[in-house]
Motif scaffolding. Structure first.
Motif, mmCIF file in Angstrom:
data_model
loop_
_atom_site.group_PDB
_atom_site.id
_atom_site.type_symbol
_atom_site.label_atom_id
_atom_site.label_comp_id
_atom_site.label_asym_id
_atom_site.label_seq_id
_atom_site.Cartn_x
_atom_site.Cartn_y
_atom_site.Cartn_z
ATOM 1 N N GLN A 121 -30.544 41.603 15.610
ATOM 2 C CA GLN A 121 -29.583 41.856 14.811
ATOM 3 C C GLN A 121 -29.351 42.958 13.609
ATOM 4 O O GLN A 121 -28.740 43.160 12.595
ATOM 5 C CB GLN A 121 -29.270 40.832 14.377
ATOM 6 C CG GLN A 121 -28.579 39.562 15.338
ATOM 7 C CD GLN A 121 -28.425 37.757 15.287
ATOM 8 O OE1 GLN A 121 -29.029 37.414 14.088
ATOM 9 N NE2 GLN A 121 -27.634 37.373 14.952
ATOM 10 N N ASN A 139 -24.697 34.520 12.389
ATOM 11 C CA ASN A 139 -23.568 34.810 13.370
ATOM 12 C C ASN A 139 -22.635 35.021 12.440
ATOM 13 O O ASN A 139 -22.168 36.225 12.618
ATOM 14 C CB ASN A 139 -22.543 33.799 14.700
ATOM 15 C CG ASN A 139 -21.867 34.586 15.100
ATOM 16 O OD1 ASN A 139 -21.936 35.716 15.749
ATOM 17 N ND2 ASN A 139 -21.032 34.009 15.335
ATOM 18 N N PRO A 165 -19.585 40.166 20.689
ATOM 19 C CA PRO A 165 -18.921 38.851 20.789
ATOM 20 C C PRO A 165 -18.522 38.590 22.817
ATOM 21 O O PRO A 165 -18.692 37.875 23.390
ATOM 22 C CB PRO A 165 -18.468 37.743 20.126
ATOM 23 C CG PRO A 165 -18.498 38.843 18.739
ATOM 24 C CD PRO A 165 -18.147 40.313 19.327
ATOM 25 N N ARG A 210 -23.647 40.488 24.026
ATOM 26 C CA ARG A 210 -23.314 39.350 23.003
ATOM 27 C C ARG A 210 -25.145 38.224 23.402
ATOM 28 O O ARG A 210 -25.377 37.680 22.222
ATOM 29 C CB ARG A 210 -22.089 38.344 23.417
ATOM 30 C CG ARG A 210 -22.603 37.748 24.999
ATOM 31 C CD ARG A 210 -20.987 36.796 25.428
ATOM 32 N NE ARG A 210 -20.995 36.339 26.739
ATOM 33 C CZ ARG A 210 -19.959 37.002 27.673
ATOM 34 N NH1 ARG A 210 -18.801 37.091 26.591
ATOM 35 N NH2 ARG A 210 -19.822 36.379 28.647
ATOM 36 N N VAL A 266 -24.577 36.225 18.883
ATOM 37 C CA VAL A 266 -23.405 36.222 19.006
ATOM 38 C C VAL A 266 -22.313 35.621 19.641
ATOM 39 O O VAL A 266 -22.264 35.841 20.466
ATOM 40 C CB VAL A 266 -23.597 37.621 18.517
ATOM 41 C CG1 VAL A 266 -24.384 38.059 17.237
ATOM 42 C CG2 VAL A 266 -22.511 38.724 19.707
#
Length: 885
Positions: A708, A784, A834, A840, A845
């Motif tokens: 991330q 998220n 997403p 995703r 996420v």
């Protein structure tokens, strides 16, 4: 006795200008009939061709290695290697692409720079005529050897350094070597003092200069690297100072690397102490390091410089080295050559003095009968050609051309005058008698026209104004003019002198007046100097002209107005300009007069030692070493020599000094954009580091996973930082003082903004993450939301970075449409992630509920209010400080 060139034995060469003709010939083992063909071949084989020494050619590998040998690039390569070793191939590839693009662009610039001495070498590869075995024959200049006897005439380029043996009415144009704007009279035979400067060696001719009039015979005393121009070529092989931006980025990269590695080490130590797995900890540390280290910075800087390059090209400034773009914005001093840069390098009549009338304005002179009489005499005693319809195609002696221009300005037609008054006979200008005379038909008799040095011609005139005329000539010379007197005499048909009697007839003349010639200023030069001064950039004029001429030009330009503001070449030779007092004197000086090529380098060095960032402008070969040694070298594109253009960092395509001002504005804008990019990248990196560090210290899980962090770094900074490089110049850039030469990129202002923005975004993101965990959300759900918040924070913060001082609301979005597209693209990519299969899962996420998004947007927008408040407080503090001062 056989003379060996200095570059072969290391022995100092004789002072040829200080030797008599006999001593020169004996030292070179030659004679007036020249060398034999066999001896010439032997010397050519022993000492090599008449070519400048070639610098060692750098291989492509060496150039590429030099490009990547910088702290930031090395750190990025190390990060790529570690990322690849840990299986993060995507990020490793991204970093390598960044490095390859930056390296390719830089290597291209370096490769082009290897042509520096090639252009200089071409200047002496010309044809010439040499006397060997008593016979004159053409030969390539590369085959010349010391001891060769050459025959040169008007229009020939001098192929080597020569000592004159015989000369007739010889003048040479040495502006490209010495900076002397007027042709130099050359004399043979007479030995000169040993200490005579290069520009004063009237019994010498130097390689690369041009014979403007007359003819001569001269012996070759130096070839190739031993010539004066060869010494310049050697100087060009010395290392250049390098643009200021490179030095700043190097310091910044080292500091950033140290901070990043320290933070990573701290986080790793805390996580390992808490029992986190080693592999997970190392992978997270790499991701954190990559997020902190702005790997997009090299590309963003390159794009910012490329954008500025295009903008500068539209304003007649061509950039030869990308890193030099911002250099003009950093310079504190412009050391500019006079001839051809501030002036037109065209001799022109600018002042008339007429007996009984005094000074006469040229604008009113056409109606003045005495002025017209002077103009007629100057046009008749003339061998130049000048067509008003094609003024750039004039040929002949520069002063003769100036007289024809003067006649045209006086509403006279030189061609019609010559046709109406055919020449009977003349006395060409001779350096010994210092005047020229022409006898032309006039009615039933003849008219004698004479022009020459005032101190010679005026005493040949009758009338009571002689003493006054000589005093006026001295004052005009003190004002920087080259003064010539014009006189005439009428002869009846029965007493017209023949050729033998003509010299004696130059007597009992009528003085027609004095003419002051000067190399006129470029029309835009004065305003450009004033603009530089307003921008806080000092302009210092460097010239080979005499101090009086230099001061006169400097007064007109607004550069200097007092003799004590001048430093001469003699001062430099005497050493009075060195040491702490000397450096201070050089820093205060505004004009450097009668300086030689090597001294220009010394002046630039002294100004740099005084703490200045120096930009040097010039157009001649004599300027090339100083152009290279300066922080920024600026050459003239039209009238400049190939040597000056090839060695310079920037080239003015219109030879307009005013374009330097445009370059200063664009350079400052480029540097401001680079700072904006750094402000964004380091500020967001600081926010990510603060968020992670707070979570680790408080015992919470990592707010973002390694993947991330990498995604955040790629999707936001990957486009927004590049878009900042397209920002247009802020208003008022030219009214700000230049940056101090030793100012780091991370100055107090930037550190404050990075601290405020980074801490605020990091603390708020950590607080949201902690609140979500406290509300019972899982770590995956909290991450998220936190990831989207950080994306929104960076979307908002990029608008703060458009200016370090101005409100974001005062900068129209139309000034940078690429930024709006970049922000939209980053947000859309994050919202779409997403819904993209595979992505995703990698990012872990999910779509965020609309009501939560409505909460995150104002939280992220608050960063704008925070920075706006900080800018307001700083502006108010600055205003109070200004009122106090």
């Amino acid at each position: 006795m056989s003379y060996m060139p200095v570059d072969r034995t290391g022995a100092a060469p004789p002072l040829w200008h200080a030797l008599s003709e006999r001593q020169v010939l004996e030292t070179l083992s030659t004679s007036a009939t020249g060398l034999s063909a066999g001896e010439a071949d032997r010397r050519l084989a022993a000492f090599g061709p008449n070519l400048l020494p070639e610098p060692p050619v750098r291989t492509i590998g060496a150039i590429l290695l030099a490009q990547i040998w910088s702290p930031l690039i090395a750190l990025l390569l190390a990060a790529a290697a570690v990322a690849a070793a840990m299986g993060d191939l995507e990020d490793a590839v991204f970093i390598l692409i960044v490095v390859l693009i930056n390296t390719a662009i830089g290597a291209t610039q370096e490769y082009r720079a290897q042509a520096n001495t090639q252009a200089l070498r071409a200047r002496i590869r010309t044809g010439t005529r040499v006397r060997r075995d008593g016979t004159i024959a053409p030969i390539e200049s590369r085959a010349l050897v010391v001891g060769d006897m050459l025959v040169l005439e008007a229009g020939d380029r001098v192929p080597a350094d020569l000592r004159l043996i015989a000369a007739s009415q010889l003048q040479a144009d040495e502006a490209m070597l010495t900076g002397e704007s007027l042709p130099v009279d050359k004399l043979e035979l007479r030995a000169l003092p040993e200490g005579a400067r290069l520009a004063d060696r009237t019994n010498m001719l130097h390689a690369g200069t041009m014979i403007q009039r007359g003819r001569c015979e001269a012996v070759v005393v130096a070839t190739g690297g031993s010539t004066a121009i060869g010494q310049i070529a050697r100087a060009l092989q010395a290392p250049s100072a390098g643009p200021p931006l490179l030095r700043r980025l190097d310091r910044f990269s080292r500091l950033l690397a140290l901070v990043a590695l320290s933070l990573v080490a701290l986080v790793v130590a805390i996580q390992l102490a808490g029992g986190a797995p080693l592999r997970e900890t190392v992978f997270f540390a790499i991701a954190l390091a990559v997020s902190i280290i702005p790997e997009g910075l090299p590309v963003a800087v390159t794009i910012a410089l490329a954008v500025a390059t295009r903008r500068m090209a539209r304003r007649h400034v061509i950039v030869r080295q990308l890193a030099a773009v911002e250099g003009l914005g950093a310079c504190t001093v412009i050391a500019t050559d006079k001839t051809g840069t501030l002036t037109l390098n065209k001799v022109a009549a600018r002042r008339l003095w007429l007996p009984g009338e005094g000074d006469v304005l040229l604008a009113s002179a056409p109606s003045d009968e005495m002025a017209r009489a002077l103009g007629e005499a100057g046009a008749l005693c003339n061998d130049a050609t000048f067509d008003p319809a094609h003024p750039d195609q004039a040929s002949g002696d520069a002063v003769d051309i100036a007289f024809l221009r003067l006649a045209h300005d006086l509403s006279l037609d030189p061609a019609a005058l010559a046709a109406a008054h055919p020449r009977l006979r003349d006395l060409p200008f001779d350096a010994a008698r210092k005047f020229a005379a022409a006898l032309n038909t006039a009615g039933g008799g003849a008219r004698l026209s004479v022009k020459g040095a005032a101190e010679v011609v005026v005493p040949l005139c009758t009338g009571a104004e002689s003493a006054q005329a000589l005093a006026v000539a001295e004052r005009m010379a003190a004002d920087g003019y080259r003064v010539l007197a014009v006189a005439g005499r009428r002869f009846d048909a029965h007493d017209v002198p023949d050729a033998a009697a003509l010299p004696a007839a130059v007597d009992r003349l009528t003085l027609l007046g004095l003419v002051g010639f000067i190399d006129p200023l470029r029309p835009e030069a004065k305003a450009a100097v004033a603009a530089c001064t307003a921008a806080g950039v000092a302009v210092k004029m460097i010239t080979g002209d005499h101090a009086a001429t230099a001061l006169a030009i400097a007064r007109d330009l607004g550069i200097a107005d007092r003799p004590d503001q001048i430093v001469t070449g003699r001062d430099l030779e005497a050493g009075t300009a060195y040491g702490p007092p000397g450096i201070e004197r050089l820093a205060r000086a505004r004009v450097f007069a009668r300086v030689e090529p090597g001294q220009k380098v010394e002046i630039v060095q002294a100004l740099q030692d005084a703490g200045h960032v120096v930009a040097m402008t010039g157009d001649g070969v004599n300027d090339a070493p100083a152009l290279r040694r300066a922080d920024l070298g600026i050459a003239m594109g039209r009238g400049g020599t190939d040597v000056a253009r090839e060695v310079a960092d920037l080239v003015l395509t219109d030879d307009n000094f005013a374009s330097v001002v445009a370059g200063i504005e664009e350079g400052r804008a480029a540097y401001a954009n680079i700072r904006k990019v750094i402000l964004l990248l380091v500020g967001t990196g600081a926010a990510e580091a603060a968020m992670v560090l707070l979570a680790v210290l408080s015992g919470l899980p990592a707010p973002l996973t390694a993947v991330q962090l990498l995604w955040l770094n790629l999707v936001t900074n990957g486009g927004q930082d590049v878009a900042l490089a397209f920002e247009k110049a802020e208003p008022g850039l030219l009214h700000r003082p230049p940056r101090p030469g030793d100012e780091p990129i991370l100055d107090r202002l930037m550190l404050r903004q990075i601290a405020v923005a980074g801490l605020y975004m990091g603390v708020v993101a950590y607080a949201v993450f902690a609140a979500l965990l406290g509300a019972g959300r899982s770590a995956e759900e909290a991450r998220n939301v936190t990831l989207m918040l950080m994306v929104l924070f960076q979307n908002m913060h990029v608008f703060n970075c458009r200016s370090e001082t101005l409100s974001a609301f005062r900068l129209p979005l139309a000034n940078n449409l690429p930024l709006a597209f970049a922000v939209a693209a980053a947000l859309l990519a994050s919202l779409a992630a997403p819904f993209v299969p595979g992505l995703r899962d990698v990012l872990d996420v999910a779509p965020i509920a609309p009501d939560l998004m409505l909460l995150l947007v104002p939280i992220a927008a608050s960063i704008i209010l925070v920075i706006e408040g900080d800018k307001f407080l700083r502006r108010r503090a600055a205003a109070r400080k200004a009122q106090t001062c």
